[in-house]
Design an enzyme around this catalytic site. Structure first.
Site, PDB file in Angstrom:
ATOM      1  N   HIS A 185       0.703  -1.404  -0.237  1.00  7.84           N
ATOM      2  CA  HIS A 185       0.013  -0.135  -0.296  1.00  7.84           C
ATOM      3  C   HIS A 185       1.060   1.158  -0.030  1.00  7.84           C
ATOM      4  CE1 HIS A 185      -3.506   2.143   1.644  1.00  7.84           C
ATOM      5  NE2 HIS A 185      -2.171   3.398   1.882  1.00  7.84           N
ATOM      6  N   GLU A 186       1.750   1.163   0.565  1.00  7.04           N
ATOM      7  CA  GLU A 186       2.672   2.373   0.854  1.00  7.04           C
ATOM      8  C   GLU A 186       3.912   2.938  -0.390  1.00  7.04           C
ATOM      9  OE1 GLU A 186       2.393   4.398   3.119  1.00  7.04           O
ATOM     10  OE2 GLU A 186       1.338   3.568   4.296  1.00  7.04           O
ATOM     11  N   HIS A 189       1.814   4.471  -2.748  1.00 10.34           N
ATOM     12  CA  HIS A 189       1.797   6.610  -2.402  1.00 10.34           C
ATOM     13  C   HIS A 189       3.135   6.915  -3.510  1.00 10.34           C
ATOM     14  CE1 HIS A 189      -1.746   6.036  -0.583  1.00 10.34           C
ATOM     15  NE2 HIS A 189      -1.487   5.840   0.495  1.00 10.34           N
TER      16      HIS A 189
END
Length: 271
Positions: A185-186, A189
């Site tokens: 997920h990170e 970004h």
């Protein structure tokens, strides 16, 4: 972007008994304008660069410990890389582990002095990924990562990358979030992806991706279905850019893959 956990009971250091993800940060101000301008400024050659062979990202993993707290064996670091490669295969991205480091520093292992830690440990260039595994991120955070920026300064390059709670690696002790998907997920970004849900509760196109339906709220746990904005399709509860439990996450969409490719061309390729 920040993930945090709300504890519902006492837990041992580095482990979480019951938790829910919450977000403590938003993308840079006017980021979509910056994104569009960076794309439009590409040369014709860069804009049409062939990415059919995929994107391979040199990756550096940094394990921060306080004594034995937070240590991650090589086998789990490799499992994290393997998990990310599996998850991002849908988006044409692969991660090549270049080096893993271990540093015993109680201050850094508590999420303090981020700038000093990164100045000492950061490796590679702006097209490289640095992930810092920290056992006790402040305020119960699961992870923090930075969006790519146009014309990065040296400070921006050093501060780039992701900080991820150590217990979220595959086989870690963070209950419901220990399949390596917090890092996945990170890194989304890092590659220019927003959350699939609106940050203000509205049914707007929050993530600028056409094939993720409008979603007015984050997903908690792993529901069988959720439809927060009726009429446009059910919520993306299985998407890596939602807040579901790890067991529920299994998807990037073609639209997200396209945005990743655009972001790579605009911000990171060639740096």
């Amino acid at each position: 972007m920040r993930f945090s956990v709300l504890l519902t009971g006492l837990a041992a250091a580095g482990s979480i008994a019951t938790a829910e993800r919450t977000c403590g940060a938003v993308p840079p101000r006017a980021y979509e304008k910056e994104f569009t301008e960076a794309l439009n400024s590409l040369s014709p050659e860069a804009a049409s660069a062939d990415l059919t062979a995929g994107i391979t990202i040199d990756t550096y993993l940094h394990v921060l410990t306080s004594g034995q707290t937070g240590n991650i064996p090589d086998s789990q670091l490799q499992a994290q890389i393997n998990a990310m490669n599996q998850h991002y295969s849908q988006a044409g991205v692969q991660f090549r582990l270049v080096k893993a480091t271990r540093t015993d520093n109680a201050n850094w292992a508590s999420g303090r002095d981020e700038a000093g830690m990164k100045k000492a440990l950061h490796m590679g260039t702006y097209s490289s990924l640095n992930i810092y595994f920290i056992p006790n991120l402040s305020s119960g955070l699961l992870g923090i990562c930075y969006f790519p920026r146009a014309n990065p300064s040296q400070t921006t390059i050093i501060m780039d990358g992701c900080m991820v709670r150590s217990g979220t690696v595959p086989g870690g002790e963070t209950t419901n979030y220990n399949q390596g998907k917090t890092a996945t997920h990170e890194v989304g970004h890092f590659l220019g992806l927003y959350h699939v849900f609106s940050e203000n509760g509205s049914c707007v196109d929050a993530d600028m991706v056409a094939d993720t339906p409008a979603q007015s709220k984050k997903t908690s746990g792993c529901p069988s279905s959720q439809d927060s904005c009726p009429g446009g399709g059910v919520d993306s509860i299985h998407n890596y850019m939602d807040y579901s439990y790890d067991v529920c996450m299994n998807q990037f969409t073609p639209g997200q893959a396209n945005r990743i490719a655009q972001s790579w061309r605009a911000f990171r390729a060639g740096h």
